[in-house]
Design a protein around this motif. Structure first.
Motif, PDB file in Angstrom:
ATOM      1  N   LEU A   1      51.640  62.009 -50.142  1.00 12.28           N
ATOM      2  CA  LEU A   1      51.665  63.470 -50.096  1.00 12.28           C
ATOM      3  C   LEU A   1      50.422  64.014 -49.420  1.00 12.28           C
ATOM      4  O   LEU A   1      50.474  65.056 -48.751  1.00 12.28           O
ATOM      5  N   SER A   2      49.328  63.311 -49.579  1.00  8.39           N
ATOM      6  CA  SER A   2      48.103  63.717 -48.895  1.00  8.39           C
ATOM      7  C   SER A   2      48.170  63.374 -47.414  1.00  8.39           C
ATOM      8  O   SER A   2      47.802  64.190 -46.564  1.00  8.39           O
TER       9      SER A   2
ATOM     10  N   ASP B   1      50.729  63.028 -45.345  1.00  5.62           N
ATOM     11  CA  ASP B   1      51.657  63.769 -44.487  1.00  5.62           C
ATOM     12  C   ASP B   1      51.491  65.286 -44.577  1.00  5.62           C
ATOM     13  O   ASP B   1      52.303  66.042 -44.039  1.00  5.62           O
TER      14      ASP B   1
ATOM     15  N   ARG C   1      51.546  67.342 -47.248  1.00  5.37           N
ATOM     16  CA  ARG C   1      52.241  68.125 -48.263  1.00  5.37           C
ATOM     17  C   ARG C   1      51.284  68.768 -49.272  1.00  5.37           C
ATOM     18  O   ARG C   1      51.554  69.859 -49.779  1.00  5.37           O
TER      19      ARG C   1
ATOM     20  N   GLU D   1      48.352  69.881 -48.516  1.00  3.69           N
ATOM     21  CA  GLU D   1      47.833  71.062 -47.826  1.00  3.69           C
ATOM     22  C   GLU D   1      48.839  72.204 -47.894  1.00  3.69           C
ATOM     23  O   GLU D   1      48.472  73.369 -48.096  1.00  3.69           O
ATOM     24  N   SER D   2      50.118  71.873 -47.738  1.00  5.21           N
ATOM     25  CA  SER D   2      51.154  72.907 -47.852  1.00  5.21           C
ATOM     26  C   SER D   2      51.211  73.460 -49.267  1.00  5.21           C
ATOM     27  O   SER D   2      51.421  74.666 -49.469  1.00  5.21           O
ATOM     28  N   ALA D   3      51.007  72.593 -50.247  1.00  2.00           N
ATOM     29  CA  ALA D   3      51.006  73.045 -51.632  1.00  2.00           C
ATOM     30  C   ALA D   3      49.844  73.993 -51.894  1.00  2.00           C
ATOM     31  O   ALA D   3      49.980  74.968 -52.639  1.00  2.00           O
TER      32      ALA D   3
ATOM     33  N   GLU E   1      59.534  70.860 -54.997  1.00  7.26           N
ATOM     34  CA  GLU E   1      60.126  70.120 -53.877  1.00  7.26           C
ATOM     35  C   GLU E   1      59.064  69.352 -53.106  1.00  7.26           C
ATOM     36  O   GLU E   1      59.274  68.183 -52.741  1.00  7.26           O
ATOM     37  N   LEU E   2      57.911  69.985 -52.872  1.00  7.92           N
ATOM     38  CA  LEU E   2      56.811  69.299 -52.176  1.00  7.92           C
ATOM     39  C   LEU E   2      56.335  68.076 -52.952  1.00  7.92           C
ATOM     40  O   LEU E   2      55.987  67.044 -52.363  1.00  7.92           O
ATOM     41  N   TYR E   3      56.319  68.185 -54.283  1.00  3.24           N
ATOM     42  CA  TYR E   3      55.877  67.063 -55.113  1.00  3.24           C
ATOM     43  C   TYR E   3      56.982  66.037 -55.347  1.00  3.24           C
ATOM     44  O   TYR E   3      56.759  65.036 -56.033  1.00  3.24           O
ATOM     45  N   GLU E   4      58.198  66.289 -54.830  1.00  4.78           N
ATOM     46  CA  GLU E   4      59.365  65.440 -55.057  1.00  4.78           C
ATOM     47  C   GLU E   4      59.707  65.356 -56.542  1.00  4.78           C
ATOM     48  O   GLU E   4      60.043  64.299 -57.072  1.00  4.78           O
TER      49      GLU E   4
END
Length: 493
Positions: free
Chosen positions: A108-109, A111, A113, A115-117, A191-194
């Motif tokens: 997540l770091s 790609d 995600r 940062e998007s979070a 969703e970002l965290y799956e």
């Protein structure tokens, strides 16, 4: 009449009775055990924690002849405390300083995600947050999540045991679940965290209202029926209030198991360096910009053993034998196996003692660690780009005059130590007072209930020394950080 305030820390449970004007009437403590069944793991048995809470509460209740008007709860934050459909623990609680989720959070770091979070949430994910731990459970213990009714925190676990209500304070939900603008649990973040399939396990966010105590517990504790229970913010926010931070620009630093600097702002800080937390649920519709490190006063305990003194106060007394600047010694004080999470995030971070010669003494090593921990506080506060008006101190290590003066010299801000011994519990009383209508705002309650104590002003000559050393401190860390992953790999971590 008295308010019973519970402050459930990582290693110590405190139950404090306060009079209506904030006087401490009685206190009881119970130690708790943190288990580490594997390297980088940090767990507690949930029923043991509750038993310690109950024992401490019953002890102070037994001292009170008058009416106990209510209960307020604050506790260690983050982590994952799973309960099943009957409210029983499913497994040991995984704590805020647990490092097992490094591998599942790395994608997540990598790609972007996380940062998007940040753009949605305003807080940097770390390994001990519930989203990280839930991702680990998805990969390694899916049966635990499948049988769960809710993933609580320590504070919401205690609230559940007191009232039977599942819920969490907005300060706890802020990281990692809330949209920082709407204050609602975010589908996009899940969703970002799956973790979309597990969103139903996130406790609902409670407003700042009182809940009635469970009738059976009221009978057992010999309290009035429907005694009000208030879920105060978790310990960072509660301690900030207890240290007197209630207005824009008021800063604080908790010098405890974790070092946590922070500052009150009117609005979330989403620009600049993406680090630390933006916490909602702070009094008077404000935001707490906080930097809960993994580095903390436990490093002083570790060093006490290394240099063979019995207690941290003895270590600070030893440090006073060394001059300001520790004769050139400098620490990178990142000694936790979980690395660091604020004011930067790097699970691979590790410690370093720089500039050592055979002329240095134990006192130099001790003073350098205290100074370097103070540089962590300064770096955190500078990341907010807000000039503090004061720096309130809390936590056990705040009793050290040396550290209080060093923080003033390092930050350039007058530090103030509360007269109140139980600062986190006092913060819980402040939020209780607002919830039941005794005070109309947190700022009013803080002014009425917090007792100011000793203050320490910056010494200009010392300030100059620390300015130079702080620049070296940050330069050194940035130079060394690319080597951390290689160092960990070389030792099989």
């Amino acid at each position: 009449m008295a308010t019973l305030c519970i402050d459930a820390g990582t290693t110590l449970i405190k139950a404090v009775l306060f009079s209506d004007d904030g006087e401490e009437l009685a206190i009881a403590t119970r130690a708790t055990t943190v288990h580490s069944p594997h390297p980088d793991w940090s767990e507690q048995h949930m029923l043991e924690v509750w038993d310690s809470v109950e024992q401490a509460c019953l002890e102070v209740i037994s001292t009170q002849r008058g009416e106990i008007t209510g209960i307020a709860v604050t506790a260690q934050g983050d982590g994952a405390w799973l309960i099943d459909a009957k409210g029983a623990p499913i497994r040991p609680a995984i704590l805020w300083n647990d490092g097992r989720a490094a591998d599942v959070m790395q994608p997540l770091s990598a790609d972007g995600r996380l940062e998007s979070a940040w753009a949605l949430n305003g807080s940097l994910s770390s390994l001990g947050l519930p989203n990280a731990i839930m991702r680990w459970l998805v990969h390694h213990e899916p049966q635990s999540l499948a049988s769960a009714r809710a993933v609580l925190t320590c504070g919401s676990w205690i609230l559940y045991k007191l009232t039977g209500v599942i819920g969490q304070h907005p300060s706890e939900a802020s990281a990692p679940w809330l949209d920082i603008n709407s204050g609602e649990i975010s589908d996009a973040l899940c969703e970002l965290y799956e973790l979309t399939d597990w969103k139903h396990l996130i406790p609902p966010v409670l407003d700042n209202t009182a809940l009635p105590i469970d009738s059976r517990l009221a009978d057992q504790w010999k309290l009035a029926e429907a005694t009000p229970v208030v879920m105060a913010p978790y310990d960072i926010v509660a301690t900030a209030a207890g240290a007197g931070a209630a207005h824009q620009g008021d800063a604080f630093a908790i010098l405890g198991t974790t070092i946590c600097p922070g500052i009150i702002t009117h609005t979330p800080q989403l620009d600049g360096v993406h680090t630390g937390l933006n916490l909602l649920g702070v009094g008077d519709s404000q935001v707490l910009r906080a930097f809960p490190t993994i580095t903390g006063a436990n490093t002083l305990t570790w060093l006490s053993n290394i240099v063979q003194v019995d207690t941290v106060p003895e270590l600070t007394a030893l440090a006073e034998e060394s001059p300001v600047g520790a004769r050139g010694l400098l620490w990178l004080p990142y000694l936790s196996p979980a690395g660091e999470r604020a004011p930067f995030f790097d699970p691979q971070a590790s410690g370093l003692l720089f500039g050592l010669h055979d002329t240095h003494t134990r006192a130099d090593i001790a003073r350098s660690l205290i100074e370097s921990l103070s540089y962590v506080v300064r770096e955190s506060l500078e990341a907010t780009h807000v000039t503090p008006s004061r720096l309130g101190l809390a936590g056990g290590a705040a009793a050290s005059d040396l550290w209080a003066q060093t923080l003033a010299d390092v930050t350039g801000v007058t530090t103030v130590r509360s007269r109140d011994a139980q600062v986190g519990a006092k913060g819980a009383q402040i939020y209780f007072s607002v919830a039941v209508g005794t005070d109309i705002s947190v700022s009013q309650a803080t002014k009425r209930l917090v007792s100011g104590g000793a203050s320490f002003s910056p010494a200009p000559a010392h300030r100059e020394i620390h300015n130079t050393r702080f620049e070296l401190f940050t330069t050194l860390r940035k130079a060394v950080s690319p080597l951390w992953s290689h160092e960990r790999g070389a030792h099989g971590v």
